[in-house]
Design an enzyme around this catalytic site. Structure first.
Site, PDB file in Angstrom:
ATOM      1  N   HIS A 130      -8.744  -3.757  -2.393  1.00 26.40           N
ATOM      2  CA  HIS A 130      -7.847  -2.929  -1.586  1.00 26.40           C
ATOM      3  C   HIS A 130      -8.246  -1.453  -1.689  1.00 26.40           C
ATOM      4  CE1 HIS A 130      -3.867  -1.670   0.073  1.00 26.40           C
ATOM      5  NE2 HIS A 130      -4.119  -0.616  -0.679  1.00 26.40           N
ATOM      6  N   GLU A 131      -8.437  -0.962  -2.913  1.00 20.79           N
ATOM      7  CA  GLU A 131      -8.790   0.450  -3.100  1.00 20.79           C
ATOM      8  C   GLU A 131     -10.183   0.749  -2.546  1.00 20.79           C
ATOM      9  OE1 GLU A 131      -6.460   2.444  -3.804  1.00 20.79           O
ATOM     10  OE2 GLU A 131      -5.056   0.909  -4.446  1.00 20.79           O
ATOM     11  N   HIS A 146     -10.052   1.434   1.062  1.00 17.05           N
ATOM     12  CA  HIS A 146      -9.649   2.809   1.379  1.00 17.05           C
ATOM     13  C   HIS A 146     -10.860   3.738   1.417  1.00 17.05           C
ATOM     14  CE1 HIS A 146      -5.342   2.890   1.740  1.00 17.05           C
ATOM     15  NE2 HIS A 146      -5.186   2.181   0.628  1.00 17.05           N
ATOM     16  N   CYS A 148       0.844  -1.193   0.000  1.00 15.65           N
ATOM     17  CA  CYS A 148       0.000   0.000   0.000  1.00 15.65           C
ATOM     18  C   CYS A 148       0.879   1.241   0.000  1.00 15.65           C
ATOM     19  CB  CYS A 148      -0.898  -0.024   1.242  1.00 15.65           C
ATOM     20  SG  CYS A 148      -1.987   1.400   1.390  1.00 15.65           S
TER      21      CYS A 148
END
Length: 167
Positions: free
Chosen positions: A136-137, A140, A94
């Site tokens: 993953h994004e 966020h 990351c």
């Protein structure tokens, strides 16, 4: 446009849930799209990795992702669905944890529905590393860092340690 500072693990802004982009905001976000792209490419140049960046990583609490896998793309208000039951384990890196990698489980495949920079709806079917990247994004945008997804308490490592072990 600018290369922006990337917020790092521990910054409380990374743990906030992002607000959706409204259509009337689109014109005012083009400089943010460029900043995300410049910031990602600058990070990649100095660190050797990075395929996408989410807006909260540069302190823009909007549901935006700048994706640069084979070509640059802007992803607005993504919605994940059809998460496969099959998962796989991997070392997740990351931009907000530049020296750290985290062992996580991710769904092998998913569907993402989103708006592009022209406010046109797009639907992607993703698998393997691209499915992992989108998850993953998306995390966020939800205020979730990979550290919260760690498989267990032994699932954090310095990137340099893994390189030496050739993992």
């Amino acid at each position: 446009m600018a290369v922006r500072e990337i917020l790092i693990l521990g910054d409380p802004r990374l743990y906030e849930k992002c607000k959706p982009v409204r259509r009337e905001e689109l014109a005012g976000l083009h400089s943010t799209f460029e900043d995300l792209g410049n910031t990602l490419l600058d990070f990649r140049k100095y660190n050797g990795f990075g395929r996408a960046i989410a807006a909260p990583q540069i302190d823009v609490l909007k549901r935006l992702v700048y994706w640069h896998v084979d070509r640059p793309q802007v992803i607005i208000n993504p919605v994940l669905s059809d998460l496969s039951q099959e998962t796989f384990e991997l070392w997740d890196d990351c931009l907000s944890l530049p020296e750290l990698v985290v062992r996580v489980n991710r769904h092998r495949s998913c569907t993402v529905r989103f708006l592009d920079e022209n406010w046109n709806e797009q639907v992607w079917q993703l698998s393997d590393d691209l499915s992992q990247l989108m998850q993953h994004e998306y995390d966020h945008l939800e205020g979730i860092l990979a550290t919260r997804r760690a498989v267990d308490s032994y699932s954090l490592a310095f990137r340099s340690t893994l390189v030496r072990q050739d993992i």
